[in-house]
Design a protein around this motif. Structure first.
Motif, short mmCIF file in Angstrom:
data_model
loop_
_atom_site.label_atom_id
_atom_site.label_comp_id
_atom_site.label_asym_id
_atom_site.label_seq_id
_atom_site.Cartn_x
_atom_site.Cartn_y
_atom_site.Cartn_z
N GLU A 5 -7.37 23.33 -2.71
CA GLU A 5 -6.32 22.47 -3.24
C GLU A 5 -6.76 21.94 -4.60
O GLU A 5 -7.94 21.74 -4.84
CB GLU A 5 -6.06 21.32 -2.28
N PRO A 6 -5.78 21.73 -5.50
CA PRO A 6 -6.14 21.19 -6.81
C PRO A 6 -6.68 19.77 -6.67
O PRO A 6 -6.37 19.08 -5.70
CB PRO A 6 -4.81 21.19 -7.57
N PRO A 7 -7.50 19.35 -7.64
CA PRO A 7 -8.03 17.99 -7.57
C PRO A 7 -6.87 17.00 -7.55
O PRO A 7 -5.87 17.21 -8.22
CB PRO A 7 -8.86 17.84 -8.83
N THR A 8 -7.04 15.95 -6.80
CA THR A 8 -5.99 14.94 -6.70
C THR A 8 -6.07 14.02 -7.91
O THR A 8 -7.10 13.44 -8.18
CB THR A 8 -6.16 14.13 -5.42
N SER A 9 -4.97 13.91 -8.61
CA SER A 9 -4.93 13.01 -9.76
C SER A 9 -4.40 11.66 -9.31
O SER A 9 -3.86 11.50 -8.23
CB SER A 9 -4.02 13.58 -10.85
N THR A 10 -4.53 10.66 -10.19
CA THR A 10 -4.01 9.33 -9.90
C THR A 10 -2.52 9.40 -9.61
O THR A 10 -2.02 8.78 -8.68
CB THR A 10 -4.28 8.39 -11.08
N ALA A 11 -1.79 10.20 -10.37
CA ALA A 11 -0.35 10.32 -10.18
C ALA A 11 -0.02 10.93 -8.83
O ALA A 11 0.92 10.51 -8.16
CB ALA A 11 0.27 11.15 -11.30
N ASN A 12 -0.82 11.92 -8.40
CA ASN A 12 -0.57 12.58 -7.12
C ASN A 12 -0.83 11.65 -5.94
O ASN A 12 -0.18 11.74 -4.91
CB ASN A 12 -1.44 13.82 -6.96
N ARG A 13 -1.84 10.81 -6.04
CA ARG A 13 -2.19 9.94 -4.93
C ARG A 13 -1.20 8.80 -4.77
O ARG A 13 -1.13 8.19 -3.73
CB ARG A 13 -3.59 9.40 -5.11
N GLY A 14 -0.47 8.51 -5.81
CA GLY A 14 0.58 7.51 -5.72
C GLY A 14 0.11 6.10 -5.96
O GLY A 14 -1.08 5.81 -6.00
N LEU A 15 1.07 5.26 -6.13
CA LEU A 15 0.81 3.87 -6.42
C LEU A 15 0.15 3.15 -5.25
O LEU A 15 -0.67 2.25 -5.46
CB LEU A 15 2.14 3.20 -6.79
N ASP A 16 0.45 3.55 -4.03
CA ASP A 16 -0.16 2.90 -2.86
C ASP A 16 -1.67 2.97 -2.92
O ASP A 16 -2.36 2.00 -2.64
CB ASP A 16 0.34 3.54 -1.57
N TRP A 17 -2.19 4.12 -3.29
CA TRP A 17 -3.64 4.29 -3.39
C TRP A 17 -4.22 3.35 -4.43
O TRP A 17 -5.28 2.75 -4.23
CB TRP A 17 -3.97 5.74 -3.74
N LEU A 18 -3.53 3.18 -5.55
CA LEU A 18 -4.02 2.32 -6.61
C LEU A 18 -4.02 0.85 -6.18
O LEU A 18 -4.94 0.10 -6.50
CB LEU A 18 -3.19 2.52 -7.87
N CYS A 43 6.48 -1.62 -3.71
CA CYS A 43 5.43 -1.08 -2.85
C CYS A 43 4.42 -2.19 -2.59
O CYS A 43 4.36 -3.17 -3.33
CB CYS A 43 4.77 0.16 -3.46
N PHE A 44 3.63 -2.02 -1.53
CA PHE A 44 2.70 -3.06 -1.14
C PHE A 44 1.60 -2.47 -0.27
O PHE A 44 1.73 -1.37 0.26
CB PHE A 44 3.41 -4.21 -0.41
N THR A 45 0.52 -3.22 -0.14
CA THR A 45 -0.62 -2.77 0.65
C THR A 45 -0.33 -2.93 2.14
O THR A 45 0.49 -3.75 2.54
CB THR A 45 -1.89 -3.55 0.25
N PRO A 46 -1.01 -2.15 2.96
CA PRO A 46 -0.73 -2.12 4.40
C PRO A 46 -0.97 -3.43 5.15
O PRO A 46 -0.46 -3.61 6.24
CB PRO A 46 -1.67 -1.04 4.95
N GLY A 47 -1.72 -4.37 4.58
CA GLY A 47 -1.95 -5.63 5.26
C GLY A 47 -0.70 -6.48 5.41
O GLY A 47 -0.67 -7.42 6.20
#
Length: 145
Positions: A5-18, A43-47
């Motif tokens: 698989e191609p390396p995951t970029s910040t854009a691919n991982r999405g805002l949730d990851w950030l 969007c928001f964190t899982p907590g």
């Protein structure tokens, strides 16, 4: 033979990851939320659960509105600053995050506000285009001039 698989970029991982990354790298941060200027959660964190995210969005939008009013009356009128509220057991920090969006963070009462604010602003600088809420259009509106 499998294709890597191609390396995951910040854009691919999405805002949730950030947002999750902000929680992980900033001591004392409990929750992170991105909201539109009019108080809709983006969007928001899982907590946070859905209801808590809705409530935090409404509170944050109200505080930002008060901050803008104070700036208009007593400041430079630009309203581009940050807001901070201390409450029993924690802090709420809000910064502008692109056109029509804000980044809100709930942190522990003893969190280092300087570090939290710095990391929030760093995140906004890095991904400001992802944190932009376009103005909502009126459904079924007349498009003729």
């Amino acid at each position: 033979m499998s294709i890597p698989e191609p390396p995951t970029s910040t854009a691919n991982r999405g805002l949730d990851w950030l947002l999750d990354n902000l929680v992980e790298k900033t001591p004392g941060v409990r929750h992170v939320l991105v909201l539109s200027r009019d108080g809709l959660k983006m969007c928001f964190t899982p907590g946070l659960d859905e209801d808590q995210a809705d409530q935090l969005s409404a509170v944050s939008a109200g505080i930002q509105s008060l901050s803008l009013s104070a700036s208009a009356e007593f400041g430079d009128g630009l309203g581009s600053g940050q807001a901070m509220v201390e409450f029993g057991g924690g802090l709420l920090l809000i910064v502008p995050a692109g056109e029509g969006a804000h980044l809100a963070v709930i942190a522990d009462a003893d969190a280092d506000v300087g570090i939290v604010g710095h990391n929030m602003n760093e995140l906004v600088e890095q991904i400001g285009t992802y944190l932009t809420a376009a103005p909502r259009s009126v459904a079924g509106g007349d498009t003729t001039s």
